[in-house]
Design a protein around this motif. Structure first.
Motif, PDB file in Angstrom:
ATOM      1  N   ILE A  24     -10.748 -19.183  31.747  1.00 56.82           N
ATOM      2  CA  ILE A  24     -11.075 -20.608  31.746  1.00 56.82           C
ATOM      3  C   ILE A  24     -12.586 -20.722  31.638  1.00 56.82           C
ATOM      4  CG2 ILE A  24     -10.990 -22.775  33.011  1.00 56.82           C
ATOM      5  CD1 ILE A  24      -8.457 -21.879  34.328  1.00 56.82           C
ATOM      6  N   VAL A  25     -13.064 -21.449  30.649  1.00 59.08           N
ATOM      7  CA  VAL A  25     -14.489 -21.537  30.339  1.00 59.08           C
ATOM      8  C   VAL A  25     -14.968 -22.970  30.529  1.00 59.08           C
ATOM      9  CG1 VAL A  25     -16.250 -21.191  28.558  1.00 59.08           C
ATOM     10  CG2 VAL A  25     -14.258 -19.659  28.668  1.00 59.08           C
ATOM     11  N   ALA A  26     -16.031 -23.133  31.320  1.00 56.94           N
ATOM     12  CA  ALA A  26     -16.679 -24.440  31.438  1.00 56.94           C
ATOM     13  C   ALA A  26     -17.541 -24.660  30.192  1.00 56.94           C
ATOM     14  CB  ALA A  26     -17.536 -24.487  32.692  1.00 56.94           C
ATOM     15  N   ASP A  27     -17.181 -25.666  29.406  1.00 47.38           N
ATOM     16  CA  ASP A  27     -17.825 -25.893  28.104  1.00 47.38           C
ATOM     17  C   ASP A  27     -18.177 -27.376  27.966  1.00 47.38           C
ATOM     18  OD1 ASP A  27     -18.726 -25.625  25.504  1.00 47.38           O
ATOM     19  OD2 ASP A  27     -16.709 -25.696  24.627  1.00 47.38           O
ATOM     20  N   PRO A  28     -19.165 -27.857  28.738  1.00 47.45           N
ATOM     21  CA  PRO A  28     -19.449 -29.307  28.740  1.00 47.45           C
ATOM     22  C   PRO A  28     -19.970 -29.838  27.425  1.00 47.45           C
ATOM     23  CG  PRO A  28     -21.097 -28.096  29.993  1.00 47.45           C
ATOM     24  CD  PRO A  28     -20.010 -27.118  29.684  1.00 47.45           C
ATOM     25  N   LEU A  29     -20.580 -28.985  26.591  1.00 45.62           N
ATOM     26  CA  LEU A  29     -21.128 -29.457  25.325  1.00 45.62           C
ATOM     27  C   LEU A  29     -20.201 -29.206  24.144  1.00 45.62           C
ATOM     28  CD1 LEU A  29     -24.887 -28.446  25.684  1.00 45.62           C
ATOM     29  CD2 LEU A  29     -23.744 -30.572  26.311  1.00 45.62           C
ATOM     30  N   GLY A  30     -19.022 -28.638  24.401  1.00 48.34           N
ATOM     31  CA  GLY A  30     -18.052 -28.442  23.339  1.00 48.34           C
ATOM     32  C   GLY A  30     -18.466 -27.429  22.293  1.00 48.34           C
ATOM     33  N   VAL A  31     -19.084 -26.318  22.712  1.00 44.31           N
ATOM     34  CA  VAL A  31     -19.551 -25.321  21.740  1.00 44.31           C
ATOM     35  C   VAL A  31     -18.420 -24.410  21.267  1.00 44.31           C
ATOM     36  CG1 VAL A  31     -21.871 -25.347  22.716  1.00 44.31           C
ATOM     37  CG2 VAL A  31     -20.217 -23.649  23.544  1.00 44.31           C
ATOM     38  N   ILE A  32     -17.312 -24.372  21.996  1.00 41.96           N
ATOM     39  CA  ILE A  32     -16.169 -23.552  21.586  1.00 41.96           C
ATOM     40  C   ILE A  32     -15.227 -24.444  20.780  1.00 41.96           C
ATOM     41  CG2 ILE A  32     -14.221 -22.167  22.383  1.00 41.96           C
ATOM     42  CD1 ILE A  32     -15.897 -21.520  24.869  1.00 41.96           C
ATOM     43  N   GLU A  33     -15.195 -24.221  19.481  1.00 40.47           N
ATOM     44  CA  GLU A  33     -14.430 -25.105  18.614  1.00 40.47           C
ATOM     45  C   GLU A  33     -12.936 -24.845  18.689  1.00 40.47           C
ATOM     46  OE1 GLU A  33     -16.018 -24.765  14.707  1.00 40.47           O
ATOM     47  OE2 GLU A  33     -17.976 -25.592  15.253  1.00 40.47           O
ATOM     48  N   GLN A  34     -12.535 -23.579  18.804  1.00 37.98           N
ATOM     49  CA  GLN A  34     -11.121 -23.255  18.893  1.00 37.98           C
ATOM     50  C   GLN A  34     -10.954 -22.041  19.797  1.00 37.98           C
ATOM     51  OE1 GLN A  34      -9.085 -22.869  15.174  1.00 37.98           O
ATOM     52  NE2 GLN A  34      -7.077 -22.598  16.116  1.00 37.98           N
ATOM     53  N   ALA A  35     -10.406 -22.256  20.966  1.00 38.47           N
ATOM     54  CA  ALA A  35     -10.215 -21.171  21.919  1.00 38.47           C
ATOM     55  C   ALA A  35      -8.928 -20.420  21.602  1.00 38.47           C
ATOM     56  CB  ALA A  35     -10.150 -21.726  23.334  1.00 38.47           C
ATOM     57  N   PRO A  36      -8.896 -19.115  21.853  1.00 39.38           N
ATOM     58  CA  PRO A  36      -7.651 -18.367  21.671  1.00 39.38           C
ATOM     59  C   PRO A  36      -6.603 -18.803  22.687  1.00 39.38           C
ATOM     60  CG  PRO A  36      -9.336 -17.005  22.694  1.00 39.38           C
ATOM     61  CD  PRO A  36     -10.017 -18.260  22.268  1.00 39.38           C
ATOM     62  N   ASP A  37      -5.378 -18.346  22.489  1.00 40.55           N
ATOM     63  CA  ASP A  37      -4.264 -18.803  23.317  1.00 40.55           C
ATOM     64  C   ASP A  37      -4.443 -18.477  24.792  1.00 40.55           C
ATOM     65  OD1 ASP A  37      -3.053 -19.790  21.072  1.00 40.55           O
ATOM     66  OD2 ASP A  37      -1.684 -18.083  20.806  1.00 40.55           O
ATOM     67  N   ASN A  38      -5.154 -17.381  25.095  1.00 44.40           N
ATOM     68  CA  ASN A  38      -5.296 -16.984  26.495  1.00 44.40           C
ATOM     69  C   ASN A  38      -6.554 -17.545  27.140  1.00 44.40           C
ATOM     70  OD1 ASN A  38      -7.078 -15.308  25.039  1.00 44.40           O
ATOM     71  ND2 ASN A  38      -6.981 -13.700  26.601  1.00 44.40           N
ATOM     72  N   VAL A  39      -7.231 -18.475  26.457  1.00 47.87           N
ATOM     73  CA  VAL A  39      -8.459 -19.071  26.984  1.00 47.87           C
ATOM     74  C   VAL A  39      -8.356 -20.583  26.934  1.00 47.87           C
ATOM     75  CG1 VAL A  39     -10.955 -19.320  26.686  1.00 47.87           C
ATOM     76  CG2 VAL A  39      -9.862 -17.102  26.289  1.00 47.87           C
ATOM     77  N   LEU A  40      -8.767 -21.208  28.021  1.00 46.22           N
ATOM     78  CA  LEU A  40      -8.818 -22.661  28.110  1.00 46.22           C
ATOM     79  C   LEU A  40     -10.278 -23.069  28.270  1.00 46.22           C
ATOM     80  CD1 LEU A  40      -7.021 -25.243  28.345  1.00 46.22           C
ATOM     81  CD2 LEU A  40      -7.171 -24.959  30.825  1.00 46.22           C
ATOM     82  N   ALA A  41     -10.798 -23.832  27.324  1.00 46.45           N
ATOM     83  CA  ALA A  41     -12.170 -24.339  27.390  1.00 46.45           C
ATOM     84  C   ALA A  41     -12.122 -25.816  27.749  1.00 46.45           C
ATOM     85  CB  ALA A  41     -12.886 -24.135  26.060  1.00 46.45           C
ATOM     86  N   ARG A  42     -12.820 -26.177  28.826  1.00 48.40           N
ATOM     87  CA  ARG A  42     -12.790 -27.555  29.320  1.00 48.40           C
ATOM     88  C   ARG A  42     -14.208 -28.016  29.647  1.00 48.40           C
ATOM     89  NH1 ARG A  42      -8.155 -30.460  29.094  1.00 48.40           N
ATOM     90  NH2 ARG A  42      -8.543 -31.409  31.126  1.00 48.40           N
ATOM     91  N   PRO A  43     -14.524 -29.283  29.430  1.00 47.76           N
ATOM     92  CA  PRO A  43     -15.856 -29.780  29.779  1.00 47.76           C
ATOM     93  C   PRO A  43     -16.096 -29.824  31.282  1.00 47.76           C
ATOM     94  CG  PRO A  43     -14.453 -31.574  29.056  1.00 47.76           C
ATOM     95  CD  PRO A  43     -13.698 -30.313  28.782  1.00 47.76           C
ATOM     96  N   TYR A  44     -15.025 -29.897  32.046  1.00 45.07           N
ATOM     97  CA  TYR A  44     -15.133 -30.002  33.503  1.00 45.07           C
ATOM     98  C   TYR A  44     -14.095 -29.084  34.129  1.00 45.07           C
ATOM     99  CZ  TYR A  44     -14.140 -31.862  38.183  1.00 45.07           C
ATOM    100  OH  TYR A  44     -13.897 -31.990  39.519  1.00 45.07           O
ATOM    101  N   LEU A  45     -14.501 -28.336  35.154  1.00 49.22           N
ATOM    102  CA  LEU A  45     -13.566 -27.470  35.875  1.00 49.22           C
ATOM    103  C   LEU A  45     -13.498 -27.893  37.342  1.00 49.22           C
ATOM    104  CD1 LEU A  45     -14.463 -23.876  34.599  1.00 49.22           C
ATOM    105  CD2 LEU A  45     -12.800 -25.500  33.661  1.00 49.22           C
ATOM    106  N   PRO A  46     -12.300 -28.073  37.893  1.00 51.60           N
ATOM    107  CA  PRO A  46     -12.164 -28.287  39.336  1.00 51.60           C
ATOM    108  C   PRO A  46     -12.348 -26.950  40.049  1.00 51.60           C
ATOM    109  CG  PRO A  46     -10.002 -28.236  38.311  1.00 51.60           C
ATOM    110  CD  PRO A  46     -11.002 -28.120  37.192  1.00 51.60           C
TER     111      PRO A  46
END
Length: 406
Positions: free
Chosen positions: A273-295
């Motif tokens: 799980i990757v914190a990506d607030p600026l949306g630099v990851i355009e397409q994450a692989p199936d085993n990765v979740l990129a989110r602008p906000y992480l709890p």
């Protein structure tokens, strides 16, 4: 009962640990006032926090200093931000101390206006070491840098409080002679400099909030990115969390993409799980979740490792949950914290600008597979839990205020 004035810079990570201490002092019947930027303080400490406005200090710093590394970043931090901030805010801090009748000033290590104002008024002050980078001299091996910083501090003291009694010095400006509250433990930071000031090793001080709307939103995983998709998580695979904190995202695009590719290479062996607030990851692989906000507080109990920039708060949050780390420091005190992680045996250090997917994948694989990293992380986490956190810090502040008031 005593009145405490908390002087803080406009930096989230330097305010957050003191919020829990303020809550504890309030529960004990003491008065806590803040001197700083009201919007940020009230966002973190609550709308009912007593805040005395300080001027904002320098602006546009993030953009101007984004590309700096090493000692260029250190020079920029002090000459362009922290010393000008002290120049801009010391009168406001002094006015707040007088207006509240403060018995004790608690100054973040980067809020130099706190000790300046306290020394001018003849008040005792405490240094809040929200990062362990200042507990030992990071420039002991580079005497020219140490001399430059001492000269900068001496000039500040001469301009703002030359007649303080006892005199303020570069050493006491940096660390109070009365007390230093360290939001870490020796298990991570190592012993402080011999002959230095008295230190209370409080460990991390997470806030214990009453149930309410904010707590319910956090529990649901709500944030700028919407509800967190908990059903995506596969508990049979180890979870790796990647985060660069709150102020490093402008320079973090290549690193986050490298981490994403590294996790893709590890395939079904992990989830990331990757914190990506600026949306630099355009397409994450199936085993990765990129989110602008992480709890993050909800995710860490389910994680197996953390990849980060070696920010003090992120490192301590991970180790509080006994998690080994892969650290890639960027600037400021992060190289010091990263080396503490390595020296304590709790993780692997990478070079931020040279962290290829292959190196990240190898480091993640190592910290997950080799039990010595988890064992060291558990030892540090145990020391954190035993240290007392906000309760220990508050008790030390109350004791000093009572001692000084006699």
């Amino acid at each position: 009962m005593s009145t405490f004035l908390f002087a803080v810079p406009p930096l989230t990570g330097h305010i957050t640990p003191l919020v829990a201490v303020a809550d504890r002092l309030g529960a004990l019947g003491h008065r806590v006032a803040w001197s700083g930027e009201p919007t940020l303080i009230r966002k973190l400490a609550g709308e009912d926090a007593e805040v005395h406005l300080c001027p904002p200090g320098p602006t546009d710093l993030e953009a101007r200093g984004a590309g700096l590394r090493g000692y260029a970043a250190v020079q920029f931090l002090w000459e362009e931000f922290l010393v000008p901030l002290a120049d801009a805010t010391h009168d406001a801090v002094a006015e707040a101390a007088v207006g509240t009748g403060a018995d004790l000033v608690v100054a973040d290590m980067q809020a130099l206006a706190g000790p300046v104002a306290a020394a001018r008024l003849g008040l005792p002050w405490v240094t809040s070491a929200t990062t362990s980078g200042s507990l030992r001299d990071p420039f002991a091996a580079t005497p020219k840098i140490r001399q430059w910083l001492d000269a900068l501090f001496a000039d500040l003291v001469e301009r703002l409080c030359p007649r303080a009694v006892p005199p303020l010095t570069p050493a006491t400006l940096e660390r109070s002679p009365h007390l230093v509250i360290a939001f870490t433990t020796e298990a991570l930071a190592g012993p402080a400099d011999p002959g230095g000031p008295s230190i209370v090793w409080a460990g991390p001080a997470p806030r214990q909030r009453d149930p309410g709307r904010g707590a319910m939103l956090a529990a649901a995983g709500s944030g700028p990115g919407g509800l967190f998709p908990w059903t995506w998580r596969d508990p049979s695979r180890p979870l790796v969390i990647v985060s660069l904190g709150t102020v490093n995202n402008r320079v973090g695009g290549a690193f986050l993409r490298a981490c994403c590719e590294a996790l893709r290479q590890l395939g079904d062996r992990v989830q990331g799980i990757v914190a990506d607030p600026l949306g630099v990851i355009e397409q994450a692989p199936d085993n990765v979740l990129a989110r602008p906000y992480l709890p993050i507080s909800r995710l860490l109990p389910h994680a197996a490792a953390v990849v980060c920039h070696a920010g003090h708060n992120t490192v301590c949050e991970a180790l509080t949950h006994d998690l080994p780390l892969v650290v890639a420091p960027i600037r400021d005190d992060q190289p010091v914290i990263a080396q503490q992680v390595v020296d304590a045996g709790a993780g692997i250090r990478l070079r931020f600008g040279q962290a290829t997917p292959g190196l990240v994948a190898a480091a993640v694989t190592d910290v997950l597979a080799n039990p010595r990293y988890s064992r060291a992380a558990r030892g540090i986490g145990s020391s954190f839990r035993a240290a007392g956190g906000a309760a220990a810090a508050a008790a030390a502040l109350v004791s000093l205020a009572e001692e000084q008031g006699r």
